[in-house]
Motif scaffolding. Structure first.
Motif, short mmCIF file in Angstrom:
data_model
loop_
_atom_site.label_atom_id
_atom_site.label_comp_id
_atom_site.label_asym_id
_atom_site.label_seq_id
_atom_site.Cartn_x
_atom_site.Cartn_y
_atom_site.Cartn_z
N LEU A 159 39.95 -4.07 61.41
CA LEU A 159 40.21 -5.50 61.54
C LEU A 159 39.66 -6.06 62.85
N LYS A 160 39.90 -5.35 63.92
CA LYS A 160 39.40 -5.83 65.22
C LYS A 160 37.88 -5.90 65.23
N LYS A 161 37.25 -4.88 64.67
CA LYS A 161 35.78 -4.84 64.62
C LYS A 161 35.26 -6.02 63.80
N HIS A 162 35.87 -6.25 62.66
CA HIS A 162 35.43 -7.33 61.79
C HIS A 162 35.67 -8.70 62.44
N ILE A 163 36.82 -8.87 63.04
CA ILE A 163 37.16 -10.15 63.67
C ILE A 163 36.23 -10.42 64.84
N LYS A 164 35.95 -9.43 65.66
CA LYS A 164 35.04 -9.63 66.78
C LYS A 164 33.64 -9.96 66.27
N GLY A 165 33.24 -9.35 65.16
CA GLY A 165 31.95 -9.66 64.55
C GLY A 165 31.90 -11.09 64.08
N ASP A 166 33.00 -11.58 63.49
CA ASP A 166 33.08 -12.99 63.04
C ASP A 166 32.96 -13.96 64.19
N GLU A 167 33.62 -13.61 65.32
CA GLU A 167 33.58 -14.50 66.48
C GLU A 167 32.18 -14.60 67.05
N ILE A 168 31.43 -13.51 66.99
CA ILE A 168 30.05 -13.51 67.48
C ILE A 168 29.17 -14.37 66.57
N ASN A 169 29.41 -14.28 65.27
CA ASN A 169 28.58 -15.02 64.29
C ASN A 169 28.89 -16.51 64.25
#
Length: 170
Positions: A159-169
């Motif tokens: 979840l953290k990995k995915h959420i951080k990826g979303d914030e970057i995008n």
């Protein structure tokens, strides 16, 4: 010593006066032990109350020996439980803060549903949302406690990995 044996006998019959005598006799010692272990004045009375309620509710478990030592052990155990709980809260506080900010816009539910297995979803929801401990979740899901905890940790990483990826995008 004889006085303690008489108090224990009376408490086993649920004599509240005997319990009050026991409390006033040993509360200072119990509070000292709690303070010595927790190093926190703010929790002394709460933990002391838990100790004496355990004594009252579980007096039949005392089978003999030193009642003073029995009470001291309960105080030590409850103090250590308090410390463990606080350490766990500190450990996960960052994770809770991280998700609570994300939870506000509702995206977290979509991510949980899309990124996690059904078992991971159940564990995350039961622990994170409903505050159920890992042992109870493990029993409910018929898995080992360590397995439950490890699945939880891996799900959080996803979840953290995915959420951080979303914030970057964004």
């Amino acid at each position: 010593m004889f006085d303690d044996k008489l108090l224990v006998y009376k408490i086993k019959t649920k004599d509240e006066q005997a319990f009050n005598k026991l409390y006033y006799k040993y509360a200072p010692l119990i509070k000292y032990i709690i303070l010595d272990i927790t190093k926190n004045n703010d929790v002394i009375d709460d933990i002391c109350q838990i100790v004496f309620m355990k004594i009252w509710n579980n007096i039949e478990n005392f089978k003999g020996g030193s009642f003073k030592y029995y009470m001291i052990q309960i105080a030590k155990n409850e103090s250590k439980n308090y410390i463990r709980t606080k350490e766990t809260e500190k450990k996960y506080l960052g994770i809770y803060d991280f998700f609570s900010n994300y939870h506000l816009d509702g995206k977290i539910w979509i991510i949980i549903r899309n990124e996690l297995s059904e078992l991971e979803q159940k564990i995350i929801i039961l622990h994170f949302i409903y505050n159920i401990n890992f042992l109870d979740i493990a029993n409910f899901l018929n898995i080992k406690k360590t397995t439950c905890y490890n699945i939880y940790k891996e799900a959080l990483k996803k979840l953290k990995k995915h959420i951080k990826g979303d914030e970057i995008n964004e």
